[in-house]
Write a protein that holds these residues in place. Structure first.
Motif: not given
Length: 572
Positions: A164-172, A208-215, A217-219
């Protein structure tokens, strides 16, 4: 100038103290301290907590042999072991650690609720969460349930905030989910509501491609640690086994376990008990396991009000949807062909979900419920998409864990802590609908809406606090085990080299700081068979805690008797 600056600083401090989150944090901390104090005074009361303490001793290096080191979630024992290494070896450590996680979880829940409600409403919803009997009674117990749900709350918050606010939170999201799983393996199924919100919130197929790195990198960071831990910590192999076994063996899983119960409606039948338990005075175990007690009158009243409120809420959404569709398809009575197809498919999924709840593994039913929620959002998302999105998130959170624990035939009341945030959410949502609808009947503006919300929260908290006080004992069984363990240490200074059995082995192991094997008389056909097992195991001592009528063990004599505990020694 100095005075002015001081006044400004005081004003800012006063403003912060008036902030609902600050008040909630202070109130939660006071509650956590009070609950911790009570638990420390009466002592640890739950079997599994002693197992976690024993594992913490092993992690700390203070005990080298595996004292009842069954595979357990490693996070809480590991954190406890860090304090043990510093020289403070006490059961109070795990209790206080539990309380800290409880506070952290309430703060996270407030932030999560704020994505849907205003500050006062979020504050009230958190008070309801705190007041749920399962949360209140286990908040500082030393178990892993409250830490697991607290980490689950923060996992969900990072997902919602990131979408909803900031995609950076998805890394957590993935690191926090990993910590939650390390605290309790069943948390892994939280991935289902997380996946739902990620799909509907990010337009998954297009981005999907935009958010793929947020999955990825943490993995990439976590996987090497998980692989290492898999080979070093038996919990991970146990996690896989315990996840697969109920799926493969169904209701056969857990036969023989004291908590075995194949009734799929066990938790549903006791749902009101998890809202508020009664009477005001009763047995301690009635608040630890509310199914042993009964639902209070307060629970029935709240349930009726919540059902009415949620009914009005759902009707309002459907009415809005009908008006939108009527304007869009006036010639078809407000229902388009594609909507009709989706409604028919929705009905099919609901029937399939009900059938699978009886006949299929829980994962199948949960996937069906995920599809139902996706379809509902697709049908009604154009009416109130943002609120509906988080409503369905909590709905899926509730059903995911409720279905899993209902279908899995090993049932313990505290497992319902996993649905506590969702219970608090919908309890408040239903009540808030009624408050907003009928607040005009109240003449004083000062207590309208916000004031009524606070009153609801305080009533919940007062009811639970009074009930908890009326059910809390002065002491627990460990207070009798510890003197017996001390007596044996004095009686036989060489006890560390002897084989010892007990029917309460985790507690005795913790008290004696050595491995004590489990031996329970009721697991054997008769006393002679049990005695033969002890002799064949070369047991020097047997400590009987739970037997009401202490047995006469062949080859052993009672060397110490108290009101509750008898110590047997092998006759040489």
């Amino acid at each position: 100038m100095i005075i002015t600056g001081s006044n400004q600083g005081s004003t800012r401090l006063l403003g912060k103290l008036k902030d609902p989150l600050c008040i909630l944090t202070i109130a939660t901390t006071i509650i956590a301290i009070a609950l911790s104090t009570v638990q420390i005074i009466i002592g640890v009361n739950y079997f599994d907590v002693f197992t976690h303490l024993n594992v913490a001793l092993q992690y700390s290096g203070l005990v080298t042999e595996g004292a009842n080191m069954v595979p357990v979630p490693p996070l809480i024992p590991f954190l406890t072991s860090l304090v043990f290494r510093a020289g403070l070896v006490s059961s109070s450590v795990i209790i206080i650690l539990n309380a800290i996680f409880f506070i952290i979880g309430v703060i996270g829940l407030y932030l999560l609720f704020k994505q849907r409600f205003n500050e006062i409403q979020s504050f009230t919803a958190c008070l309801i969460y705190i007041s749920l009997p399962m949360v209140f009674s286990w908040a500082a117990s030393g178990s892993t349930d409250v830490p697991a749900i607290s980490l689950s709350i923060w996992t969900m918050y990072f997902m919602v905030r990131g979408v909803e606010k900031d995609p950076k939170y998805l890394y957590m999201v993935i690191p926090m989910l990993a910590l939650a799983i390390l605290s309790r393996y069943t948390t892994a199924i939280l991935v289902i509501p997380l996946l739902f919100y990620f799909i509907v919130g990010t337009n998954f197929l297009k981005t999907f491609r935009t958010h793929l790195k947020q999955i990825i990198i943490p993995l990439a960071i976590i996987i090497p640690f998980l692989v290492y831990a898999y080979f070093k910590i038996s919990y991970f192999s146990c996690l896989i086994f315990l996840t697969i076994q109920p799926l493969v063996f169904g209701k056969v899983f857990g036969v023989g376990d004291a908590a075995y119960n194949p009734d799929n409606f066990y938790y549903l039948n006791n749902l009101l008990n998890y809202l508020a338990v009664g009477p005001v005075k009763g047995n301690y175990y009635e608040i630890l396991s509310p199914s042993l007690g009964s639902a209070s009158i307060f629970a029935f009243i709240i349930a009726i009000l919540v059902i009415l409120g949620l009914g009005i809420y759902v009707y309002t959404i459907l009415e809005k949807k009908y008006q939108v569709s009527k304007n869009k398809y006036p010639e078809m009575g407000g229902i388009g062909k594609w909507s009709m197809v989706q409604l028919l498919f929705l009905g099919f999924l609901v029937i399939a979900g009900i059938f699978s709840f009886y006949e299929a593994p829980y994962l199948v039913t949960n996937i069906i419920v995920l599809c139902i929620c996706l379809l509902i959002y697709n049908l009604l998302g154009d009416v109130d998409g943002k609120n509906l999105k988080i409503d369905l998130l909590f709905l899926l959170w509730f059903f995911t864990f409720f279905i899993m624990h209902s279908v899995t035939p090993v049932k313990v009341d505290r497992y319902m802590i996993t649905i506590a945030p969702a219970m608090a959410y919908f309890t408040f949502l239903g009540l808030s609908v009624l408050i907003e609808r009928y607040k005009s009947l109240i003449k004083k503006d000062s207590i309208r809406s916000g004031g009524l919300c606070l009153m609801v929260g305080l009533v919940f908290l007062t009811s639970t606090t009074v009930t908890f006080a009326g059910h809390t004992p002065n002491t627990c069984l460990i207070k009798y085990v510890e003197p017996t363990a001390q007596w044996l240490e004095d009686y036989d200074p060489q006890y560390q080299d002897k084989v010892i059995f007990s029917d309460y082995s985790p507690a005795v192991s913790w008290s004696m700081k050595k491995m004590v094997f489990t031996g329970v008389l009721r697991d054997y056909n008769n006393v002679d068979e049990f005695s033969s097992m002890l002799i064949e195991s070369n047991a020097e001592y047997y400590i009987d805690v739970f037997s009401e009528n202490k047995p006469a063990l062949q080859g052993y004599q009672a060397v110490n008797k108290t009101d509750l505990i008898t110590v047997y020694q092998k006759i040489h």
